[in-house]
Enzyme design. Structure first.
Site, PDB file in Angstrom:
ATOM      1  N   LYS A  54     -66.610   9.954  -4.153  1.00  0.00           N
ATOM      2  CA  LYS A  54     -66.458  11.446  -4.081  1.00  0.00           C
ATOM      3  C   LYS A  54     -65.213  11.690  -3.698  1.00  0.00           C
ATOM      4  CE  LYS A  54     -70.932  11.685  -1.602  1.00  0.00           C
ATOM      5  NZ  LYS A  54     -72.128  11.761  -0.225  1.00  0.00           N
ATOM      6  N   GLN A  98     -71.577  12.492   5.517  1.00  0.00           N
ATOM      7  CA  GLN A  98     -72.210  11.220   5.261  1.00  0.00           C
ATOM      8  C   GLN A  98     -73.513  10.777   5.679  1.00  0.00           C
ATOM      9  OE1 GLN A  98     -71.644  10.137   1.494  1.00  0.00           O
ATOM     10  NE2 GLN A  98     -73.447   9.326   2.022  1.00  0.00           N
ATOM     11  N   ASP A 121     -73.560  20.535   0.933  1.00  0.00           N
ATOM     12  CA  ASP A 121     -73.806  19.438   0.947  1.00  0.00           C
ATOM     13  C   ASP A 121     -75.322  20.066   1.209  1.00  0.00           C
ATOM     14  OD1 ASP A 121     -74.057  16.128   0.533  1.00  0.00           O
ATOM     15  OD2 ASP A 121     -74.060  15.716   2.658  1.00  0.00           O
TER      16      ASP A 121
END
Ligand code: NDP
Length: 289
Positions: A54, A98, A121
């Protein structure tokens, strides 16, 4: 008949190039680069690899990549304090914590603390609510990427029968909401669904997000359907090696589907590309307020 393979790698590369162009325009207009900060708690090797890729993709798109790697022993209070600091940091447009988090941390509580405007997200309840209401917001990356692949393949979604297998907050539920917002007739199947095959057989669009290797059989697929395989499962081979397979039995499905995503190289590459697109959208929306 053999299905057209959906090239997620090429589509993701095109989206990343589009984002990079958008980032250059953002820098010209606002005199700063958009920033995405990823928080990793613990030392799960797979998560560390995701965070690394990422970061690389973020820099390649011309954005600032921030990373906080915290020990597995980090307290929930310390993590919440870090997220609160990132919420206030004007240079940070996107925050991604994460998952999974260590068991002693309540991930729902952490997600709820992220500023919804920076929730790239798309998991904050406000963004979930906006999605279900059909209003603009930040949408989870994997289903967002799947929708692009479906639209590229079949064009108009309105009126299509869609079956989404899996009802997670991360993939299945937002996927179903996105398809419904495009006026598909949507069925959500899950582990308690009776006769999954009967549902799949009716579907013009099948999205499998389960985590069981090859569970969707080719003979269930309606001839000509668009099959999107989100599953990423590592299976052991007799020679001691391993390989990645999806949730769809590819070899049988490819003979009936109209379009199908391979695993790997289908949905996977779209997820990071959509994360970059979300970060640019978040930066653009914040700059306009
Ligand atoms: P979850 O484990 O959170 O959800 C799995 C879903 O599958 C659940 O809703 C479950 O139902 C359902 N399910 C389980 N067994 C069956 C069954 N026999 N029949 C029908 N439905 C069933 O997984 P995720 O949604 O997070 O991920 C799904 C897959 O997608 C995984 O393989 C994951 O690795 C992959 N993935 C890939 C990404 C990518 O970028 N390509 C990104 C995210 C995930 P119930 O709710 O009833 O338990």
């Amino acid at each position: 008949m053999s299905a057209t393979l959906i090239d997620g790698k090429a589509r993701a590369a095109a989206l990343r190039a589009e984002v990079a162009t958008g980032v250059a325009a953002f820098v010209a207009a606002h005199g700063r680069q958009p920033g995405l900060t990823v928080v990793l708690v613990g030392d799960d090797p797979a998560s560390a690899v995701y965070v690394g890729s990422k970061g690389k993709a973020t820099r390649e798109a011309g954005m600032i990549s921030g990373e906080h790697r915290l020990p597995a022993s980090t307290s929930e209070a310390d993590l919440l304090a870090l997220v609160t600091r990132l919420n206030r940091d004007p240079e940070v447009d996107g925050i991604l914590v994460q998952m999974p988090l260590p068991a002693h941390i309540d991930s729902d509580r952490v997600i709820a603390v992220i500023d919804p405007a920076k929730d790239v997200d798309g998991l904050h309840p406000i963004n979930t609510g906006l999605l279900v209401s059909g209003r603009p917001g930040l949408v989870p990356c994997t289903p967002s990427g799947c929708l692009m692949l479906i639209e590229d393949a079949i064009g108009t979604i309105a009126g299509a029968e869609a079956v989404v297998i899996g009802r997670s907050i991360l993939v299945g539920k937002p996927m179903a909401a996105l398809l419904l917002n495009k006026s598909a007739t949507v069925t959500i199947a899950h582990s308690r669904t009776r006769d999954l095959a009967a549902h799949v057989t009716r579907a013009d669009i099948v999205v499998a997000a389960v985590g069981i290797p090859g569970m969707v059989q080719g003979e269930w697929i309606k001839p000509g359907a668009c099959v999107i395989d989100v599953g990423i499962n590592r299976i052991a081979l007799p020679d001691g090696k391993s390989r990645l397979v999806g949730d769809v039995d590819f070899d049988s499905a490819v003979t009936r589907a109209g379009w199908i995503t391979p695993v790997p190289g289908g949905v996977g590459p779209m997820t990071i590309a959509c994360l970059l697109a979300n970060t640019l959208s978040a930066a653009t929306a914040r700059a306009a307020t």
